[in-house]
Design an enzyme around this catalytic site. Sequence first.
Site, PDB file in Angstrom:
ATOM      1  N   ASN A 141      42.077  -1.402   2.507  1.00 16.95           N
ATOM      2  CA  ASN A 141      42.734  -2.454   1.720  1.00 16.95           C
ATOM      3  C   ASN A 141      41.995  -3.780   1.879  1.00 16.95           C
ATOM      4  O   ASN A 141      41.407  -4.052   2.923  1.00 16.95           O
ATOM      5  CB  ASN A 141      44.198  -2.598   2.164  1.00 16.95           C
ATOM      6  CG  ASN A 141      44.950  -1.289   1.997  1.00 16.95           C
ATOM      7  OD1 ASN A 141      44.599  -0.487   1.134  1.00 16.95           O
ATOM      8  ND2 ASN A 141      45.952  -1.072   2.822  1.00 16.95           N
ATOM      9  N   HIS A 158      36.181  -1.908   2.921  1.00 23.36           N
ATOM     10  CA  HIS A 158      35.742  -2.356   1.592  1.00 23.36           C
ATOM     11  C   HIS A 158      35.738  -3.875   1.451  1.00 23.36           C
ATOM     12  O   HIS A 158      35.786  -4.393   0.337  1.00 23.36           O
ATOM     13  CB  HIS A 158      36.632  -1.717   0.510  1.00 23.36           C
ATOM     14  CG  HIS A 158      36.554  -0.215   0.499  1.00 23.36           C
ATOM     15  ND1 HIS A 158      37.603   0.601   0.130  1.00 23.36           N
ATOM     16  CD2 HIS A 158      35.537   0.623   0.851  1.00 23.36           C
ATOM     17  CE1 HIS A 158      37.227   1.874   0.240  1.00 23.36           C
ATOM     18  NE2 HIS A 158      35.992   1.908   0.682  1.00 23.36           N
ATOM     19  N   CYS A 169      22.167 -16.428  -1.433  1.00 26.46           N
ATOM     20  CA  CYS A 169      21.874 -16.951  -0.095  1.00 26.46           C
ATOM     21  C   CYS A 169      22.820 -16.432   0.989  1.00 26.46           C
ATOM     22  O   CYS A 169      22.734 -16.841   2.137  1.00 26.46           O
ATOM     23  CB  CYS A 169      21.876 -18.483  -0.117  1.00 26.46           C
ATOM     24  SG  CYS A 169      23.526 -19.215  -0.238  1.00 26.46           S
ATOM     25  N   ASN A 287      51.082  10.651   3.829  1.00 23.78           N
ATOM     26  CA  ASN A 287      50.826  10.146   2.478  1.00 23.78           C
ATOM     27  C   ASN A 287      51.817  10.784   1.516  1.00 23.78           C
ATOM     28  O   ASN A 287      52.235  11.913   1.708  1.00 23.78           O
ATOM     29  CB  ASN A 287      49.379  10.498   2.050  1.00 23.78           C
ATOM     30  CG  ASN A 287      48.984   9.786   0.767  1.00 23.78           C
ATOM     31  OD1 ASN A 287      49.071   8.565   0.675  1.00 23.78           O
ATOM     32  ND2 ASN A 287      48.570  10.550  -0.239  1.00 23.78           N
ATOM     33  N   ILE A 288      52.154  10.039   0.452  1.00 24.12           N
ATOM     34  CA  ILE A 288      52.977  10.636  -0.601  1.00 24.12           C
ATOM     35  C   ILE A 288      52.036  11.400  -1.521  1.00 24.12           C
ATOM     36  O   ILE A 288      51.131  10.821  -2.103  1.00 24.12           O
ATOM     37  CB  ILE A 288      53.733   9.548  -1.402  1.00 24.12           C
ATOM     38  CG1 ILE A 288      54.693   8.787  -0.497  1.00 24.12           C
ATOM     39  CG2 ILE A 288      54.467  10.169  -2.583  1.00 24.12           C
ATOM     40  CD1 ILE A 288      55.336   7.572  -1.150  1.00 24.12           C
TER      41      ILE A 288
END
Length: 320
Positions: A141, A158, A169, A287-288
């Site tokens: 996230n 990420h 730069c 997890n769903i």
Amino acid sequence: MSWCRNLRQVTSQALPSNTKKLATMINYVPKHESVKRSELAPLIEFIQSARSLFVITGAGVSTESGLPDYRSEGTGLVARRPNFKPTNYQDFMKKESTRKIYWARSFAGWSYQTQRQPNVTHYTLANWEDKGKISCLVTQNVDRLHHKSGSKKIIELHGTLFEVRCMNCENILDRFKFQEMLRSANINLFNIDFEATALRPDGDVELSKEVSSNFAVPPCPKCGSGILKPNVVFYGENLPKGRKEQVKREIEKSDAILVLGTTLHTRSGRDHIEHAHKQRMPIALVNIGPSFGDNLAQFKINARCGEVMKFLSHELNNNW
Ligand SMILES: [Zn+2]
């Protein structure tokens, strides 16, 4: 509602009151069944026996804080917006029009983004880190909610929306400061009566071509010419050098892997779990719906992270 009005309200750091109400009404958590307490017994044992837990989190943790994910059935961005396409790295670097659209939307959505608060999963993980249970927290996230809840051993796989990077730069700007720069560069837009659809509940907006083509994006204040990009990994972009190896080292230092709220759809997340699996490390997954890690995990709990973590937090509070 006119764009002009939208923009004024956003710039005053407040969403329109009707949008705020809408935002709290919309549920980004996909349909799911309540978890049976008996299903959680192996997970309690798993957490208790881990001495050095490596945790990886994904969008399913942030949906409970009011941020939509990409792919959940019915609630993800792809399902909610048939024309939704995540920003592509090559397009962003090559096309000024893509950068204008990106930053105009980001400008309008910043207030909503920064008002999101951590939920029980974030706070429970911060508490476990305090107790010495967690060796590393890798998050896919970009919303900084783990930082807000107090976790410190974080790797943002990420990157983060809270930084802006000069592609010339390497200067890093604070995103709040960049918001001020965008505001100053677009004062003239406030006087134009643009027609736009209402702000979306996740803070994004559908912009007319006129608005996005007139939106000014300032160059890097340090080198004066570099393209400014959010410090996140876009689609089509590689992870920053060294990040993969850093995560790999953390996995090898730990003795168990907990995966929370992710389908592991992106290769960068999945590779690490495959690596842990090859090292014969125990993996638990919450997890769903299905995930790419289901076959790699010792066990999988198909449930909402917040519900599971609230229960674990209560059960484990004084038991280690
Ligand atoms: Zn620069």
